[in-house]
Design a protein around this motif. Structure first.
Motif, PDB file in Angstrom:
ATOM      1  N   VAL A  38     -57.651  51.152   0.666  1.00 16.38           N
ATOM      2  CA  VAL A  38     -58.000  50.971   2.054  1.00 16.38           C
ATOM      3  C   VAL A  38     -58.502  51.804   3.071  1.00 16.38           C
ATOM      4  N   ILE A  39     -57.965  53.098   2.896  1.00 13.63           N
ATOM      5  CA  ILE A  39     -58.781  54.240   3.592  1.00 13.63           C
ATOM      6  C   ILE A  39     -59.824  54.447   3.199  1.00 13.63           C
TER       7      ILE A  39
ATOM      8  N   ILE B  58     -58.225  59.642  -3.106  1.00 19.79           N
ATOM      9  CA  ILE B  58     -57.685  58.555  -3.169  1.00 19.79           C
ATOM     10  C   ILE B  58     -56.259  58.478  -3.866  1.00 19.79           C
ATOM     11  N   ALA B  59     -56.153  59.158  -4.943  1.00 19.29           N
ATOM     12  CA  ALA B  59     -55.061  59.197  -5.698  1.00 19.29           C
ATOM     13  C   ALA B  59     -53.934  59.989  -5.014  1.00 19.29           C
TER      14      ALA B  59
ATOM     15  N   LEU C 124     -52.473  46.196   9.460  1.00 21.78           N
ATOM     16  CA  LEU C 124     -51.960  46.502   8.168  1.00 21.78           C
ATOM     17  C   LEU C 124     -51.018  47.484   8.611  1.00 21.78           C
ATOM     18  N   ILE C 125     -51.181  48.340   9.203  1.00 20.14           N
ATOM     19  CA  ILE C 125     -50.289  49.706   9.574  1.00 20.14           C
ATOM     20  C   ILE C 125     -49.089  48.965  10.377  1.00 20.14           C
ATOM     21  N   ALA C 126     -49.203  48.184  11.272  1.00 25.26           N
ATOM     22  CA  ALA C 126     -48.343  47.447  11.948  1.00 25.26           C
ATOM     23  C   ALA C 126     -47.358  46.573  11.234  1.00 25.26           C
ATOM     24  N   GLU C 127     -47.964  45.805   9.995  1.00 37.16           N
ATOM     25  CA  GLU C 127     -47.183  45.011   9.063  1.00 37.16           C
ATOM     26  C   GLU C 127     -46.501  46.200   8.262  1.00 37.16           C
TER      27      GLU C 127
ATOM     28  N   GLU D 135     -64.218  45.393  13.681  1.00 38.96           N
ATOM     29  CA  GLU D 135     -63.299  44.494  12.977  1.00 38.96           C
ATOM     30  C   GLU D 135     -62.403  45.232  11.856  1.00 38.96           C
ATOM     31  N   VAL D 136     -63.073  46.300  11.071  1.00 36.76           N
ATOM     32  CA  VAL D 136     -62.124  47.000  10.092  1.00 36.76           C
ATOM     33  C   VAL D 136     -61.268  47.903  10.698  1.00 36.76           C
ATOM     34  N   GLN D 137     -61.709  48.578  11.876  1.00 42.93           N
ATOM     35  CA  GLN D 137     -60.610  49.284  12.645  1.00 42.93           C
ATOM     36  C   GLN D 137     -59.463  48.446  12.959  1.00 42.93           C
TER      37      GLN D 137
END
Length: 124
Positions: free
Chosen positions: A61-62, A34-35, A102-105, A94-96
């Protein structure tokens, strides 16, 4: 074993994990990944001025996506009812979709992710 909610019941590690499994080391490795993701995102993702701010780092998020995947796959394989397995599949979908949104944003410069702070270790 599945509880009434359909989620796996936590068992003692010595009952469900291979001999020699080190939960603390595994959690530490997850924290390091994560870090690393957060470090990469600080260097490579845009930081648009005036964009909405997200509450979680890319690493968080990941991590959530990975955790949801693991839970959904476990439920799809071991869930007691068709309804439970269906709910797991829908939740995973839904999570996918939210991750793709989020990636599009991020690409459209409409959202800024926090840089993250990893000064503490997660509680196991």
């Amino acid at each position: 074993m599945v509880g009434k909610s359909g989620l796996p019941i936590r068992r003692r590690l010595d009952e469900c994990c291979p001999r020699g499994f080190d939960a603390a080391a595994t959690h530490a490795q997850i924290h390091e990944v994560i870090a690393s993701i957060d470090h990469w995102s600080r260097l490579h993702l845009p930081r648009p001025i005036g964009a909405r701010r997200h509450t979680h780092t890319l690493g968080a998020v990941i991590s959530h996506v990975a955790h949801t995947y693991a839970q959904a796959q476990w439920t799809l394989r071991h869930g007691d009812t068709e309804q439970l397995r269906h709910e797991a599949a829908v939740h995973w979908a839904e999570v996918q979709q939210r991750y793709a949104d989020l990636i599009a944003e991020i690409r459209a410069l409409r959202i800024e992710l926090p840089t993250g702070w990893h000064g503490t270790r997660p509680i196991l």
